[in-house]
Scaffold this motif. Structure first.
Motif, PDB file in Angstrom:
ATOM      1  N   GLY A  83       0.807  -1.214   0.000  1.00  0.00           N
ATOM      2  CA  GLY A  83       0.000   0.000   0.000  1.00  0.00           C
ATOM      3  C   GLY A  83       0.835   1.257   0.000  1.00  0.00           C
ATOM      4  O   GLY A  83       0.556   2.209  -0.747  1.00  0.00           O
ATOM      5  N   TYR A  86       2.633   1.665  -3.493  1.00  0.00           N
ATOM      6  CA  TYR A  86       1.707   2.040  -4.566  1.00  0.00           C
ATOM      7  C   TYR A  86       1.195   3.457  -4.373  1.00  0.00           C
ATOM      8  O   TYR A  86       0.995   4.188  -5.351  1.00  0.00           O
ATOM      9  CB  TYR A  86       0.549   1.046  -4.650  1.00  0.00           C
ATOM     10  N   ALA A  87       0.971   3.874  -3.136  1.00  0.00           N
ATOM     11  CA  ALA A  87       0.526   5.247  -2.891  1.00  0.00           C
ATOM     12  C   ALA A  87       1.593   6.242  -3.347  1.00  0.00           C
ATOM     13  O   ALA A  87       1.291   7.242  -4.008  1.00  0.00           O
ATOM     14  CB  ALA A  87       0.220   5.445  -1.406  1.00  0.00           C
ATOM     15  N   GLN A  90       1.884   6.339  -7.167  1.00  0.00           N
ATOM     16  CA  GLN A  90       0.784   7.001  -7.848  1.00  0.00           C
ATOM     17  C   GLN A  90       0.635   8.471  -7.478  1.00  0.00           C
ATOM     18  O   GLN A  90      -0.356   9.102  -7.809  1.00  0.00           O
ATOM     19  CB  GLN A  90      -0.526   6.245  -7.585  1.00  0.00           C
ATOM     20  N   THR A 156      -5.574   7.427  -4.754  1.00  0.00           N
ATOM     21  CA  THR A 156      -4.333   6.997  -4.113  1.00  0.00           C
ATOM     22  C   THR A 156      -4.538   6.775  -2.626  1.00  0.00           C
ATOM     23  O   THR A 156      -3.829   5.979  -1.998  1.00  0.00           O
ATOM     24  CB  THR A 156      -3.235   8.054  -4.336  1.00  0.00           C
ATOM     25  N   TRP A 159      -4.798   3.131  -1.373  1.00  0.00           N
ATOM     26  CA  TRP A 159      -3.573   2.371  -1.119  1.00  0.00           C
ATOM     27  C   TRP A 159      -3.007   2.700   0.256  1.00  0.00           C
ATOM     28  O   TRP A 159      -2.559   1.809   0.983  1.00  0.00           O
ATOM     29  CB  TRP A 159      -2.537   2.657  -2.202  1.00  0.00           C
ATOM     30  N   LEU A 162      -5.122   1.020   2.815  1.00  0.00           N
ATOM     31  CA  LEU A 162      -4.837  -0.417   2.825  1.00  0.00           C
ATOM     32  C   LEU A 162      -3.592  -0.704   3.660  1.00  0.00           C
ATOM     33  O   LEU A 162      -3.555  -1.668   4.443  1.00  0.00           O
ATOM     34  CB  LEU A 162      -4.637  -0.924   1.402  1.00  0.00           C
ATOM     35  N   ALA A 163      -2.561   0.140   3.492  1.00  0.00           N
ATOM     36  CA  ALA A 163      -1.342  -0.023   4.282  1.00  0.00           C
ATOM     37  C   ALA A 163      -1.630   0.149   5.770  1.00  0.00           C
ATOM     38  O   ALA A 163      -1.148  -0.623   6.607  1.00  0.00           O
ATOM     39  CB  ALA A 163      -0.286   0.986   3.823  1.00  0.00           C
TER      40      ALA A 163
END
Length: 298
Positions: A83, A86-87, A90, A156, A159, A162-163
């Motif tokens: 997460g 990817y954050a 992005q 974004t 992500w 999610l983390a």
């Protein structure tokens, strides 16, 4: 060694190392996709940890214990690192990502109430509220900024959340099922489980192309030896010295340290509302993690 070395310098070093993980990701992601980078990182990390496990004659858990550690690895490393990376990949600034996932003690406290039936004091509830308010102020400024350079793509945020959820639930799961396990062996199992997640993601969603530039190699080396190996070894040392509680109390310093590093290295700037929000969030986390005076003096 003087007491200040154990009580301040080493815990502060751990916090600084942890904060550089966001910076390392920022440096490495231009040259590899997130899951691909993390897969390489996990596989490389298993090599020195394996050597360490042999040298320390680590004790390996049974299949049931290994299964619990694998679940923890998927949550704490797979969801969390996936997460975060990817954050950042992005477009979310490293400082903002670190602030969001820095709410981990708050979410963990809530999860502990739900799943472990742990009590929460009035001071901790106040801290939970302040933490959420602080992050809301940061997101209002960053998500609402019309400038493409300063704004954050709203999707974004998923992500980053999610983390946050991954590391929070993973911490509670580890506390429930993973205590008393050899730290080196347990870490290896967790990293292997995370590598499986990253491998599936890399082969299913990414091209797996890597540009082996000097910057990428340096960033990868730091992520492996500075974060995945050194930070874990320091944490083990702190726990053995009985200073793990200090790591918890200092952990909320990670977001401002990361924000300062991101400003110096990438010119990532936070406006006045975001700065105030960050301070409010840090205060909230401090209220949640700080022990009552009676507990400290016991």
């Amino acid at each position: 060694m003087p007491p200040v070395f154990y009580s301040f310098f080493v815990p502060a070093l751990f916090v600084w190392l942890w904060s550089t993980g966001f910076i390392g990701g920022k440096f490495g992601l231009p040259y590899a996709e997130p899951f691909t980078l993390l897969l390489i990182r996990m596989l490389l990390t298993l090599i020195p940890l394996g050597i360490l496990a042999v040298a320390m004659k680590s004790r390996w858990p049974g299949w049931r214990g290994a299964g619990h550690l694998a679940v923890t690895g998927v949550l704490v490393h797979g969801f969390y690192l996936g997460g975060v990376f990817y954050a950042i990949d992005q477009g979310m600034p490293a400082g903002v990502v670190s602030l969001i996932v820095g709410l981990q003690p708050l979410v963990t406290a809530l999860a502990a109430v739900v799943f472990l039936r742990e009590p929460v004091s009035g001071r901790q509830w106040a801290g939970l509220g302040l933490g959420l308010l602080g992050v809301a102020l940061v997101l209002v400024e960053k998500l609402g900024t019309p400038s493409a350079d300063a704004g954050v793509p709203p999707l974004t945020l998923i992500w980053a959340l999610l983390a946050l959820v991954g590391i929070s639930l993973g911490t509670v799961y580890q506390k429930r099922f993973g205590t008393g396990v050899d730290l080196v062996a347990g870490t290896m199992i967790q990293y292997a489980a995370a590598a499986t997640v990253f491998g599936i993601g890399a082969f299913a969603l990414e091209t797996r192309e890597v540009q082996w530039t000097l910057q990428f190699q340096l960033a990868l080396g730091w992520l492996v030896f500075g974060l995945s190996v050194s930070a874990i070894l320091i944490l083990m040392w702190l726990i053995r010295r009985g200073a793990a509680s200090q790591v918890a109390s200092l952990f909320y310093l990670v977001p401002p340290v990361t924000a300062l590093e991101a400003f110096l290295l990438f010119d990532e700037r936070l406006g006045p509302v975001a700065i105030i929000g960050g301070l409010v969030a840090i205060t909230g986390v401090g209220l949640v993690t700080a022990k009552p005076k009676a507990a400290r003096s016991a």
